[in-house]
Each structure stands twice: as C-alpha cells, then as structure tokens.
Write an enzyme that holds these catalytic residues in place. Sequence first.
Site, short mmCIF file in Angstrom:
data_model
loop_
_atom_site.label_atom_id
_atom_site.label_comp_id
_atom_site.label_asym_id
_atom_site.label_seq_id
_atom_site.Cartn_x
_atom_site.Cartn_y
_atom_site.Cartn_z
N ARG A 30 0.86 -1.19 0.00
CA ARG A 30 0.00 0.00 0.00
C ARG A 30 0.89 1.24 0.00
NH1 ARG A 30 -2.51 2.94 4.72
NH2 ARG A 30 -4.01 4.36 3.80
N HIS A 62 -2.70 10.99 1.14
CA HIS A 62 -2.13 10.74 2.46
C HIS A 62 -1.50 12.05 2.95
CE1 HIS A 62 -0.56 7.36 5.24
NE2 HIS A 62 -0.35 8.52 5.86
N GLU A 66 -6.98 8.41 6.71
CA GLU A 66 -7.18 9.06 8.01
C GLU A 66 -7.64 10.52 7.90
OE1 GLU A 66 -4.03 6.34 10.59
OE2 GLU A 66 -3.68 8.50 10.42
N ASN A 70 -7.26 1.52 10.33
CA ASN A 70 -5.96 1.81 10.95
C ASN A 70 -6.12 1.80 12.46
OD1 ASN A 70 -5.07 2.18 8.35
ND2 ASN A 70 -4.37 4.28 8.65
N TYR A 76 -3.80 1.72 16.29
CA TYR A 76 -2.53 1.75 17.02
C TYR A 76 -2.71 1.64 18.53
CZ TYR A 76 -0.34 3.16 12.64
OH TYR A 76 0.11 3.19 11.35
N GLU A 136 -3.31 -0.26 8.30
CA GLU A 136 -2.12 0.14 9.06
C GLU A 136 -2.21 -0.42 10.46
OE1 GLU A 136 -1.00 4.25 9.39
OE2 GLU A 136 -1.52 4.68 7.30
#
Length: 471
Positions: free
Chosen positions: A79, A123, A168, A292, A294, A369
């Site tokens: 990606r 992005h 995002e 995504n 985290y 991600e």
Amino acid sequence: MTSTLATFPSDFVLGAATASFQIEGAAAEDGRGPSIWDTFSRTPGKTWNGDTGDVAADHYHRLESDLDLMAELGLDAYRFSIAWPRIQPQGSGRVEPRGLAFYDRLVDGLLERGIRPIATLYHWDLPQALEDANGWVNRETAFRFEEYAHLTASHLGDRVHTWTTLNEPWCSAYLGYGSGAHAPGRTDGAEALAAVHHLNLAHGLAVSAIRSAASNEPEVSVTLNFHVPRGDDAEAKRRVDALANRAFTSPMLLGRYDDDLLRDTASVTDWSFVEDGDLARIHQPIDFLGVNYYSTVTVRTWDGVSDRVKNDGHKDMGGSPWPGSTDIDFLPQPGPYTDMGWNIAPDALEDLLVSLSEQFPDLPLMITENGAAFADTVSVDGDKKSVDDPDRVDYLRRHFAAAARAMARGVDLRGYLVWSLMDNFEWGYGYSKRFGIVFVDYETQERIIKGSGRWLADLIEHRQIDELSGE
C-alpha cells in the site's frame, strides 16, 4: 501459558504500507509542486529538529532496490500513496508527466514481482496552491480532488485494482485545522469541522470518479483511523466516538450526520457548509473499509475542578482536535507503551474489528495500518549489520493474533498491512521515531531488514503464528 496456532487463509492479503511524503524525498524534482507538509515542515518549531521531507528515505531515487526489498520480504501487497503535487503541481490544471511516469514504474515494478498494488490517493500532502485557496475549508477542494482522482485512475486504472480515496481524514481535518499539530497548522474548530465535511465529500466524489475512469473493475475503499474510547464515563465515550469515528462512517456508509454529533458541535458551527445533495454524493458503495489501529484512549468529562489531562497521544500545538468536546479529559493509559508513548492494547483491535463488523455486517474489512515505533539499534558483526527488534515482533504477533481471533468470531477481514515498510519521516516527530520493519540509515540511505521484517516474511510464507493464550 499454553500456545495455540492461528492460521491465515491463502487468499488473506499480507503486506506493508508507506506514504509518499514520508519516504519519497525528491521534493522539488521532476516538476513536483510544494505541498502543505513541505511548507509546514520548513516552518521553525513545527517538526522535531526542524526535519523536513526533502530527502526522507530517498525512495524516489531508490525505487528499483526498494521493490527488490519488497520481493525479498515476499509481500502479497504494498500500500503506497500517490503524491498529488507530483501529479498536479498546483492541485489543478496542468498534469506533470514525469510524476505519472514515476508511479508507472512503481506499479509495473510491483506487478512484475507479483505484488498487489494498493494505491492511496491522499495521504495528507495537499498541494500548497490549494491550501492558499483555503484548503479543505474550501468546498472547491473536494472537486479538485475529484478531478485528480479521475485523471490518476484513468492513467493507472488498467493495472491498479485496489484504490483508497483518503487516509485518516480525522488527522487531516482535526490535527490539520483544529489542533495545529499537522499541516497546515491551523487552530480553528469551525474550520476543522468544515474540513471534515469537505473531506467526506471528496471521498464520495472520488469513489465515483475512480469507478468511471478505471478500465478494469476496481475495488475502492477508504482508510479511517478509529478511536477506541475506554473508561467509565459513557457520555465522554459517546462524544469521542461521534466526533472521531461516526463523523466519517455515518455519512460515508449510512448517508447521514448523526444528530448527537450535530448537537455536540452546535456551539462551534451550524454545519451550513453541508449543501443539498452532498450526503448522496458522499454515500457511495465501497468494496471494503480500511482500518488503521494503534492504541486506545481513556476519557472522562472534565469536572471543572480537577487539573486538566490532555494525554490524547498527539502533540500539543495550541489548538484542540476535539471541537465541541474540549472539556473531555484524556487520561494516561496503562502500559506497556511504544516509543510514541501509545499504549499497547491488542485486545482493543479485536473489539474494534468485531464492533465494525456488527455495525456494518455486509462490508469487508482490511487492516490498512498497524505497527509500532521503538528505538532500534544496529548491531555490527564483521561486515554484517542487523537490527534485532523483539518488542516490535511481539507487538505484531499479538496484534495479528487479535485479528485472527476476530476472524474466528465471524469478522470478514480480508488482509493486514503492517505500518511501515521502512523507517521514514514521522510527520511532526521528524526522524525521531522508527516504525519500519526495514531500518533506514538516513546518512547513507542503507536499508537493513529488521527482525520484524524477517518475522513478517515468515508469516507470509507459512500463513501461521503462535498465539499465547490468556492475553
């Protein structure tokens, strides 16, 4: 503890991800125009050590060797993002053929090596010329993005089958226009919410543009960074969910802005920037949802007496990424932590995937991600260099295990892309944080596959991991 085996099917997509501004460098070469991140990073005090993306990981000049590196890792998919100012230096009008040629070489090189290209159109590197015309606060930026999506898909749409419109948009809108932590560095809550809507609009317009321009049968998606709020304060969690998550999923996937979001932000804006027909333009069918993840956040409503706690995981640059909810406290998370100070909570990834599957049962998911920054050290043994990163290996193993558990619970998860393929420019943190499974020596641009890269290569080859029970 006992161990069990988690297995991924042969058609499960395993790979890695990057972003153009973070790795390409060549910031002023071959006709590329300036982006908001060029301007922001060159502004004193905005990034760690004054770091810029001028050189980054020099991927633009090292494309072939980086493609060989991806092949050595055995990636199913890669990606990457396309730099809008490399394609249209002014964000509209003239197209730069040398920019398109670079992405031709990238896509063709991936296909020659049997790696599936997943192209992200945006992005965060908005052409500076569009920011000069008020950026994402300006409705017209969404229509310039539609044009950019159409021309890019027209050119690459015979070879790229998988597209992501935005990466995002929470960061683009709230960190870029609300908190000031990201480019363009503005600190206005009303502007942040206008940017939310215009990014949503840009997504919907781009979905239609890609489908009309590509000559194959493209899969189209969007990538959202979901906040997983925790704590005992149900109202605080609801407000964070509305502002961070449902401000995007509801218009994109359900064709509406939720009433509670509008109430929560009524003191900031009247949402008059939403025009007739916008929600229908935004609400376009997509083929999967990019996720995504985290870390988590623990939140509470400030009582007006206690000291404020603003540990939301982002740099404090004077503004707030929470328009209408600036009274929400973000409490310290229990450890362990990554080098970003983010808590490690793989169980929350499982919960998030299950929740999204329940909310949108007919929509496949892909982890676009997930990864971790740790302070890596190069070891030298004779003429051999290595980077042992057991903390990152453990992080990835635990999160892949969480994804496998979610799949066992019925989640239609199609793939998992590790962030990041290589160390890179980490936005406001410059080169101080390393997320890569490949180490980059920024002085020499030497690449060294880390232990985590070898671990991922083994996972791709064998499609299975050891999972510790009782996590």
